[in-house]
Enzyme design. Structure first.
Site, PDB file in Angstrom:
ATOM      1  N   ARG A  16       0.831  -1.218   0.000  1.00 58.61           N
ATOM      2  CA  ARG A  16       0.000   0.000   0.000  1.00 58.61           C
ATOM      3  C   ARG A  16       0.855   1.254   0.000  1.00 58.61           C
ATOM      4  NH1 ARG A  16      -2.696  -4.260   2.059  1.00 58.61           N
ATOM      5  NH2 ARG A  16      -4.987  -4.283   2.135  1.00 58.61           N
ATOM      6  N   GLY A  74      -1.256 -12.051  -4.878  1.00 54.86           N
ATOM      7  CA  GLY A  74      -2.686 -11.752  -4.945  1.00 54.86           C
ATOM      8  C   GLY A  74      -2.982 -10.329  -4.499  1.00 54.86           C
ATOM      9  N   ARG A 114      -6.016 -18.490  -8.756  1.00 56.04           N
ATOM     10  CA  ARG A 114      -6.782 -17.840  -7.673  1.00 56.04           C
ATOM     11  C   ARG A 114      -7.948 -17.014  -8.224  1.00 56.04           C
ATOM     12  NH1 ARG A 114      -2.802 -15.249  -3.396  1.00 56.04           N
ATOM     13  NH2 ARG A 114      -4.733 -15.273  -2.195  1.00 56.04           N
ATOM     14  N   SER A 131     -12.611 -10.130   3.413  1.00 57.16           N
ATOM     15  CA  SER A 131     -11.414  -9.958   2.590  1.00 57.16           C
ATOM     16  C   SER A 131     -10.987  -8.492   2.537  1.00 57.16           C
ATOM     17  CB  SER A 131     -11.659 -10.472   1.165  1.00 57.16           C
ATOM     18  OG  SER A 131     -10.588 -10.048   0.338  1.00 57.16           O
ATOM     19  N   GLN A 184      -8.538  -7.538   0.844  1.00 56.13           N
ATOM     20  CA  GLN A 184      -8.165  -7.245  -0.539  1.00 56.13           C
ATOM     21  C   GLN A 184      -9.366  -6.728  -1.321  1.00 56.13           C
ATOM     22  OE1 GLN A 184      -6.295 -10.756  -2.125  1.00 56.13           O
ATOM     23  NE2 GLN A 184      -4.453 -10.490  -0.882  1.00 56.13           N
ATOM     24  N   ASP A 212      -3.475 -15.405   7.661  1.00 55.03           N
ATOM     25  CA  ASP A 212      -2.260 -15.967   7.059  1.00 55.03           C
ATOM     26  C   ASP A 212      -1.458 -16.828   8.031  1.00 55.03           C
ATOM     27  OD1 ASP A 212      -2.797 -14.787   4.608  1.00 55.03           O
ATOM     28  OD2 ASP A 212      -1.715 -12.947   5.119  1.00 55.03           O
ATOM     29  N   LYS A 226      -6.009 -19.319  -0.970  1.00 57.60           N
ATOM     30  CA  LYS A 226      -4.765 -18.559  -0.775  1.00 57.60           C
ATOM     31  C   LYS A 226      -3.741 -19.007  -1.823  1.00 57.60           C
ATOM     32  CE  LYS A 226      -6.221 -16.074   2.605  1.00 57.60           C
ATOM     33  NZ  LYS A 226      -6.471 -14.657   2.370  1.00 57.60           N
ATOM     34  N   ARG A 265      -4.667 -24.077   1.436  1.00 56.27           N
ATOM     35  CA  ARG A 265      -3.854 -24.297   2.645  1.00 56.27           C
ATOM     36  C   ARG A 265      -4.423 -25.361   3.581  1.00 56.27           C
ATOM     37  NH1 ARG A 265      -1.827 -18.014   3.571  1.00 56.27           N
ATOM     38  NH2 ARG A 265      -0.166 -18.177   2.020  1.00 56.27           N
ATOM     39  N   ARG A 293       4.067 -19.591   2.802  1.00 50.81           N
ATOM     40  CA  ARG A 293       3.738 -19.861   4.207  1.00 50.81           C
ATOM     41  C   ARG A 293       3.733 -21.363   4.515  1.00 50.81           C
ATOM     42  NH1 ARG A 293       3.219 -14.680   5.798  1.00 50.81           N
ATOM     43  NH2 ARG A 293       2.019 -13.343   4.426  1.00 50.81           N
TER      44      ARG A 293
HETATM   45  C1  S3P Z   1      -4.091  -9.039   2.544  1.00 47.86           C
HETATM   46  C2  S3P Z   1      -5.308  -9.577   2.865  1.00 47.86           C
HETATM   47  C3  S3P Z   1      -5.509 -11.013   3.092  1.00 47.86           C
HETATM   48  C4  S3P Z   1      -4.207 -11.761   3.325  1.00 47.86           C
HETATM   49  C5  S3P Z   1      -3.156 -11.345   2.341  1.00 47.86           C
HETATM   50  C6  S3P Z   1      -2.869  -9.851   2.451  1.00 47.86           C
HETATM   51  C7  S3P Z   1      -4.009  -7.586   2.308  1.00 47.86           C
HETATM   52  O1  S3P Z   1      -6.135 -11.563   1.950  1.00 47.86           O
HETATM   53  O2  S3P Z   1      -4.408 -13.142   3.246  1.00 47.86           O
HETATM   54  O3  S3P Z   1      -1.938 -12.043   2.570  1.00 47.86           O
HETATM   55  O4  S3P Z   1      -2.858  -7.051   2.284  1.00 47.86           O
HETATM   56  O5  S3P Z   1      -5.049  -6.945   2.166  1.00 47.86           O
HETATM   57  P1  S3P Z   1      -7.742 -11.612   1.788  1.00 47.86           P
HETATM   58  O6  S3P Z   1      -8.217 -10.258   1.607  1.00 47.86           O
HETATM   59  O7  S3P Z   1      -7.964 -12.469   0.570  1.00 47.86           O
HETATM   60  O8  S3P Z   1      -8.226 -12.261   3.053  1.00 47.86           O
END
Ligand code: S3P
Length: 441
Positions: free
Chosen positions: A27, A95, A123, A168, A170, A320, A347, A351, A395
């Site tokens: 970010r 991702g 994914r 999520s 993300q 994670d 993921k 996992r 991981r």
């Molecule tokens: C992350 C959010 C998580 C996490 C990833 C980093 C982020 O994913 O597993 O390693 O930086 O916003 P999800 O939003 O898919 O849960």
């Protein structure tokens, strides 16, 4: 591909610092790239995932340069200023880079083609494509939901009001980032509050972001088209990376380590409470604030862990960290049961399935179900003697490296390369504390 042999039962001792937080590092680069002017970032994680973000933002017009170890400078193009890259952008294994940058592209009138490695290409991207289509972006994706994909954003983005169907950060962040170049208010509603780094950092840069609780939802509202002021970001150590050290020191008898400068964002600290519920001996010291995030030093001493059947925290606060927590459960006394973990299946690898097969190969009894796993703790060392498959998942590689320290016959990790995505100094750092790890090939 280099394999990694993990064996030894030596206690871990000493003091260590883990690299910068991966979520915040991504970010810091992305948001600085949208500011008007020059930002500096210190403590940046220089793992492959973050380097993929840096390359992508560079390809879209920002100046992103390394000045020294963890010290980077970014000259932004301003909200609305991203440009069409002159080639496909390769997001590697990341991702977070992919989904958050899709959010940025959605409200810029540019066309971008993205791809990634075999793990990332498997994914689901539909979870961000759906809300970004409502903003006005158009997509052509393999099988309608996978990379490679080409997307075209719009200069006339619509502010959206979106309720995320899964926990999520993300997805939440992708929608908020799209909202940066949409007029009016973009709203994201979550049933479970997920990590809020995007919100904190946008606020620090002068954007209007408000978080409230309404009708059982956590609601974030962002006012679009702010002028983002450059700030100097100091990235704290990654609690997700520190989790490998916390578990290793907890399970290896006689260990006593201190991990300094660990980010303690309350939406990320689940691992700490989960380990405490299992009887871990972790002391939080020197609590302070760094770059708008709570930070502390953690002293961990070995303890006799016991199984846990209901976690005191929501899984999203440690999403994670489950692979390495499963390793702690494997050596704990008694049975552990973890549920509500369907997100672990999408993921870097599945996992639940990959940990279940690796743990079984190491002689651990368990049962895997749709959204979780039950693990029969051995009350001490596991047999080991197996070669486990990491499936391009950093991981998984690091979790079995930790468990190998408590395996009678050691554990071989088939591919250590993925560790470079998030924790490039992992092997040397653990060896420095006394772990037995050897790279081969
Ligand atoms: C992350 C959010 C998580 C996490 C990833 C980093 C982020 O994913 O597993 O390693 O930086 O916003 P999800 O939003 O898919 O849960």
């Amino acid at each position: 591909m280099p394999s990694l042999i993990s064996s030894s039962h030596a206690a871990l001792t000493g003091t260590a610092r883990v690299p910068g937080d991966k979520s915040i590092s991504h970010r810091a680069i992305m948001l600085s790239a949208l500011a008007v002017g020059k930002s500096e970032v210190t403590g940046l994680l220089e793992g492959e995932d973050v380097l993929a973000t840096a390359a992508a933002m560079r390809a879209m017009g920002a100046r992103v340069e390394r000045l020294g170890e963890g010290h980077w400078v970014v000259e932004g193009v301003g909200v609305g200023g991203l440009m069409t890259p002159d080639d496909i952008i390769d997001m590697g294994n990341s991702g977070t880079s992919t989904r958050l940058i899709m959010g940025l592209i959605a409200s810029h009138g540019i066309t971008v083609t993205m791809t990634g490695d075999a793990s990332l290409r498997g994914r689901p991207m539909g979870r961000v494509m759906v809300p970004l289509m409502s903003v006005g972006a158009e997509f052509k994706a393999r099988d309608d939901k996978y990379l490679p994909l080409t997307m075209t954003g719009t200069m006339d983005a619509m502010p959206t009001d979106y309720t995320t169907p899964m926990a999520s950060a993300q997805v939440k962040s992708a929608v908020l980032l799209a909202g940066l170049n949409a007029p009016g208010i973009t709203t994201v509603r979550e049933r479970v509050a997920t990590r809020d780094h995007t919100e904190r950092m946008l606020k620090a840069m002068g954007a209007e972001v408000h978080t409230t609780e309404e009708n059982g939802h956590f609601v974030v509202r962002l006012k679009g088209q702010p002028e983002l002021t450059p700030v100097n970001f100091e990235v704290p150590g990654d609690i997700s990376s520190s989790a490998f050290l916390l578990v290793a020191a907890s399970i290896i008898p006689g260990s006593d380590i201190t991990v300094e400068n660990v980010g303690m964002n309350p939406l990320r600290t689940g691992i700490f409470y989960a380990l405490q519920a299992m009887g871990a001996d972790i002391t939080i010291m020197h609590e302070r604030t760094l770059g708008g995030e709570p930070v502390a030093d953690l002293r961990v001493r070995a303890a006799k862990l016991k199984g846990v059947t209901s976690l005191p925290v929501d899984p999203s606060t440690m999403i994670d960290e489950f692979p390495v927590l499963f390793c702690a459960a494997a050596v704990a006394e008694g049975t552990s049961r973890f549920e509500g973990l369907e997100e672990l299946r999408v993921k870097e690898s599945d996992r639940l399935a990959v940990m279940a097969s690796g743990l079984k190969a190491c002689g651990v009894e368990l049962s895997e179900f749709e959204d979780g796993i039950e693990i029969k703790g051995r009350g001490g060392r596991v047999p080991g003697g197996a070669k486990v498959a990491t499936h391009l998942d950093h991981r998984i590689a690091m979790s079995f490296s930790v468990l190998g320290q408590m395996a009678e016959s050691g554990i071989t990790i088939d591919d250590a390369a993925p560790i470079q995505t998030s924790f490039p100094v992992f092997v040397d750092l653990l060896k420095g504390l006394g772990a037995g790890l050897e790279l081969e090939g």
